[in-house]
Design an enzyme around this catalytic site. Sequence first.
Site, short mmCIF file in Angstrom:
data_model
loop_
_atom_site.label_atom_id
_atom_site.label_comp_id
_atom_site.label_asym_id
_atom_site.label_seq_id
_atom_site.Cartn_x
_atom_site.Cartn_y
_atom_site.Cartn_z
N HIS A 80 -1.18 -11.50 -0.17
CA HIS A 80 -0.05 -11.15 -0.62
C HIS A 80 1.10 -10.80 0.45
O HIS A 80 0.54 -10.37 1.62
CB HIS A 80 0.22 -10.21 -1.67
CG HIS A 80 -0.39 -8.73 -1.62
ND1 HIS A 80 -1.77 -8.58 -1.45
CD2 HIS A 80 0.21 -7.68 -1.13
CE1 HIS A 80 -2.02 -7.46 -1.05
NE2 HIS A 80 -0.78 -6.75 -0.69
N HIS A 82 3.99 -7.76 1.45
CA HIS A 82 5.01 -6.46 1.30
C HIS A 82 6.16 -6.77 2.31
O HIS A 82 6.02 -6.88 3.53
CB HIS A 82 4.39 -5.29 1.62
CG HIS A 82 3.28 -4.90 0.61
ND1 HIS A 82 3.40 -4.13 -0.36
CD2 HIS A 82 1.94 -5.24 0.56
CE1 HIS A 82 2.62 -3.86 -1.16
NE2 HIS A 82 1.52 -4.45 -0.28
N TYR A 144 3.29 3.74 2.46
CA TYR A 144 2.30 3.10 1.45
C TYR A 144 1.96 1.58 2.16
O TYR A 144 0.90 1.20 2.21
CB TYR A 144 2.70 2.88 0.35
CG TYR A 144 1.96 2.02 -0.75
CD1 TYR A 144 0.88 2.21 -1.20
CD2 TYR A 144 2.52 0.59 -1.08
CE1 TYR A 144 0.07 1.27 -1.83
CE2 TYR A 144 2.18 -0.15 -1.69
CZ TYR A 144 0.77 0.12 -2.09
OH TYR A 144 0.00 -0.98 -2.86
N GLN A 148 -1.61 0.21 3.28
CA GLN A 148 -2.15 -0.87 2.73
C GLN A 148 -2.84 -1.77 3.77
O GLN A 148 -3.83 -2.36 3.44
CB GLN A 148 -1.05 -1.60 1.78
CG GLN A 148 -1.57 -2.94 1.15
CD GLN A 148 -2.07 -2.92 -0.19
OE1 GLN A 148 -1.61 -1.76 -0.96
NE2 GLN A 148 -2.95 -3.61 -0.51
#
Length: 161
Positions: A80, A82, A144, A148
Amino acid sequence: MMSLSGRRATNQKGELIMTQRFKRLSHSLYECKYHIVFCPKYRFRIFKDAIGEYARQQAYQLCKQKEQVVVMELNVQPDHIHLVVEIPPKYSVSEFMGYLKGKMAIRLFQQYESLGRRYWGRHLWARGYCVSTIGLDEEKIRKYVQWQEQQEKQVEVVQGK
């Protein structure tokens, strides 16, 4: 002490001031920041090594092509992506994401023909995406996104990937 009333920032004396926090279009003053997460179909872990770096480069390049869109943070994970991005109000988030996912898919399929075999019908992305607005907690969200990436690296070391 500053207050924001309507579209004008004023100081205690009621004098109009411009802050660096807000940007300006012809008829609006805005701060529109979003945390967006999107993934490939079937959540396959395709963004490793060269493909991941290419996807990162393309995301930056495509965002630069949209007027006044600013990438603040970008983190490409194997399954994924971000994105912390500032999008002016003249673009809707869905319009921007359609553009980004569409153009990125075309470029990835052109650069990496092996993806075309894995994603029949040339549908690279899962249909949706997750989006949240960023207000006062922007710094927490940025940390964050960075955290991650560190966690994913630790998992890969433990799993021996």
